[in-house]
Design an enzyme around this catalytic site. Sequence first.
Site, PDB file in Angstrom:
ATOM      1  N   GLY A   9      14.879 -36.364 -12.826  1.00 44.61           N
ATOM      2  CA  GLY A   9      15.508 -36.958 -13.995  1.00 44.61           C
ATOM      3  C   GLY A   9      16.442 -38.074 -13.570  1.00 44.61           C
ATOM      4  O   GLY A   9      17.431 -38.381 -14.237  1.00 44.61           O
ATOM      5  N   ALA A  10      16.094 -38.724 -12.448  1.00 42.83           N
ATOM      6  CA  ALA A  10      17.002 -39.668 -11.796  1.00 42.83           C
ATOM      7  C   ALA A  10      17.267 -40.929 -12.609  1.00 42.83           C
ATOM      8  O   ALA A  10      18.267 -41.614 -12.371  1.00 42.83           O
ATOM      9  CB  ALA A  10      16.443 -40.050 -10.418  1.00 42.83           C
ATOM     10  N   ALA A  11      16.407 -41.255 -13.568  1.00 42.74           N
ATOM     11  CA  ALA A  11      16.618 -42.455 -14.379  1.00 42.74           C
ATOM     12  C   ALA A  11      17.358 -42.163 -15.672  1.00 42.74           C
ATOM     13  O   ALA A  11      17.656 -43.085 -16.432  1.00 42.74           O
ATOM     14  CB  ALA A  11      15.280 -43.126 -14.684  1.00 42.74           C
ATOM     15  N   ALA A 120      23.630 -23.015 -14.533  1.00 43.59           N
ATOM     16  CA  ALA A 120      24.798 -22.779 -15.384  1.00 43.59           C
ATOM     17  C   ALA A 120      24.690 -23.699 -16.588  1.00 43.59           C
ATOM     18  O   ALA A 120      24.121 -24.789 -16.499  1.00 43.59           O
ATOM     19  CB  ALA A 120      26.090 -23.068 -14.628  1.00 43.59           C
ATOM     20  N   SER A 122      26.974 -25.383 -17.840  1.00 44.91           N
ATOM     21  CA  SER A 122      27.764 -26.582 -17.543  1.00 44.91           C
ATOM     22  C   SER A 122      28.022 -26.644 -16.048  1.00 44.91           C
ATOM     23  O   SER A 122      28.363 -25.637 -15.425  1.00 44.91           O
ATOM     24  CB  SER A 122      29.097 -26.560 -18.294  1.00 44.91           C
ATOM     25  OG  SER A 122      29.899 -27.674 -17.906  1.00 44.91           O
ATOM     26  N   MET A 123      27.888 -27.825 -15.488  1.00 41.08           N
ATOM     27  CA  MET A 123      28.182 -28.032 -14.078  1.00 41.08           C
ATOM     28  C   MET A 123      29.650 -28.381 -13.836  1.00 41.08           C
ATOM     29  O   MET A 123      30.097 -28.455 -12.696  1.00 41.08           O
ATOM     30  CB  MET A 123      27.311 -29.168 -13.518  1.00 41.08           C
ATOM     31  CG  MET A 123      25.851 -28.828 -13.379  1.00 41.08           C
ATOM     32  SD  MET A 123      25.562 -27.660 -12.028  1.00 41.08           S
ATOM     33  CE  MET A 123      24.826 -26.299 -12.918  1.00 41.08           C
ATOM     34  N   HIS A 156      29.995 -33.368 -28.793  1.00 47.17           N
ATOM     35  CA  HIS A 156      29.127 -34.076 -27.854  1.00 47.17           C
ATOM     36  C   HIS A 156      28.607 -35.368 -28.489  1.00 47.17           C
ATOM     37  O   HIS A 156      28.762 -35.588 -29.693  1.00 47.17           O
ATOM     38  CB  HIS A 156      27.942 -33.199 -27.421  1.00 47.17           C
ATOM     39  CG  HIS A 156      28.307 -32.172 -26.391  1.00 47.17           C
ATOM     40  ND1 HIS A 156      28.790 -30.929 -26.723  1.00 47.17           N
ATOM     41  CD2 HIS A 156      28.272 -32.203 -25.027  1.00 47.17           C
ATOM     42  CE1 HIS A 156      29.037 -30.236 -25.625  1.00 47.17           C
ATOM     43  NE2 HIS A 156      28.727 -30.979 -24.584  1.00 47.17           N
ATOM     44  N   HIS A 157      27.965 -36.171 -27.676  1.00 45.22           N
ATOM     45  CA  HIS A 157      27.427 -37.461 -28.104  1.00 45.22           C
ATOM     46  C   HIS A 157      26.302 -37.293 -29.126  1.00 45.22           C
ATOM     47  O   HIS A 157      25.694 -36.233 -29.243  1.00 45.22           O
ATOM     48  CB  HIS A 157      26.924 -38.235 -26.891  1.00 45.22           C
ATOM     49  CG  HIS A 157      25.977 -37.448 -26.036  1.00 45.22           C
ATOM     50  ND1 HIS A 157      24.633 -37.347 -26.295  1.00 45.22           N
ATOM     51  CD2 HIS A 157      26.204 -36.682 -24.928  1.00 45.22           C
ATOM     52  CE1 HIS A 157      24.052 -36.584 -25.391  1.00 45.22           C
ATOM     53  NE2 HIS A 157      24.993 -36.159 -24.544  1.00 45.22           N
ATOM     54  N   LYS A 160      22.662 -35.776 -28.178  1.00 47.12           N
ATOM     55  CA  LYS A 160      22.413 -34.400 -27.747  1.00 47.12           C
ATOM     56  C   LYS A 160      21.479 -33.711 -28.735  1.00 47.12           C
ATOM     57  O   LYS A 160      21.675 -33.785 -29.952  1.00 47.12           O
ATOM     58  CB  LYS A 160      23.730 -33.630 -27.622  1.00 47.12           C
ATOM     59  CG  LYS A 160      23.568 -32.253 -26.993  1.00 47.12           C
ATOM     60  CD  LYS A 160      24.909 -31.656 -26.624  1.00 47.12           C
ATOM     61  CE  LYS A 160      24.784 -30.260 -26.026  1.00 47.12           C
ATOM     62  NZ  LYS A 160      23.964 -30.229 -24.817  1.00 47.12           N
ATOM     63  N   GLY A 166      24.928 -25.304 -24.958  1.00 46.38           N
ATOM     64  CA  GLY A 166      24.775 -24.130 -24.108  1.00 46.38           C
ATOM     65  C   GLY A 166      26.110 -23.653 -23.558  1.00 46.38           C
ATOM     66  O   GLY A 166      26.335 -22.451 -23.375  1.00 46.38           O
TER      67      GLY A 166
END
Length: 266
Positions: A9-11, A120, A122-123, A156-157, A160, A166
């Site tokens: 999902g790097a982009a 998790a 959330s990171m 959130h934005h 989302k 979550g």
Amino acid sequence: MTQLLAVHGAAGRMGRRVVALATTDPRFDLVAAVEHPAHSSLGQDVGSLAGVDPTGVPLSSEWPEGLDVAIDFSLPDAVDGVTAECLRLECGLVVATTGLEAEQKSRLEQASRHIPIVWAPSMSMAVNLTMRLAEQATAALQDVNGGIDVEIIERHHRFKEDAPSGTALKFGELIAAQMKQPAQHVHGREGKTGQRGRNEIGYHAVRVGDNPGEHTIVFGMLGETLELRVAASNRDSYAAGALAAAAWLAGKPPGLYSMFDVLGMS
């Protein structure tokens, strides 16, 4: 020891931030940036895509051999495929993608019998610390005169796709586990609802602008109120947490771990 890192999902918005931070993190050697085969930016240098110096790593749909760990910030539909690739490569995996269904979580548990996985909702390290504080507050206030009312408000934005977040649901799960009576989970309120239930946990999802994430846990009592609030000012807190989880996985045996494990709060 430097770990060979892939970002899936790097982009995407979060993937680019992971890439940007990873390029200056001595714990990692970024060797792969993965996206779906139809992505319009395939072949472009992932550093340039992330707004940092070129890395020499092109955005690709291929997974290289020899990886130590992968970080996934993508979409729920892609998680099973990412997990399968990490199983094949026998590398660690950090799943930072949110909105997973129960069946997907079950498949992560199955995969964790063979490889180490951190998952998790959330990171963010601050969010996970606040979760522990919410648990402690619930346990401490259980017998307060008149009881406590718990409401969870998250922002959130506008982009989302899941609600409540979550993270909000995890807050509710942890709080419910500390309650003496089974919790009633209520999502929003409308109309003539009657008196609030004594064991309700209320969830309220706000979607505005480019808000990267904000959670407020309200403990309402007769005569006073306690609020725990944690808010991100940008996405780097999530990217930094994912990298911390990836570094922590080095040398870990197979198992399904959480950010509580990463932070030494289990």
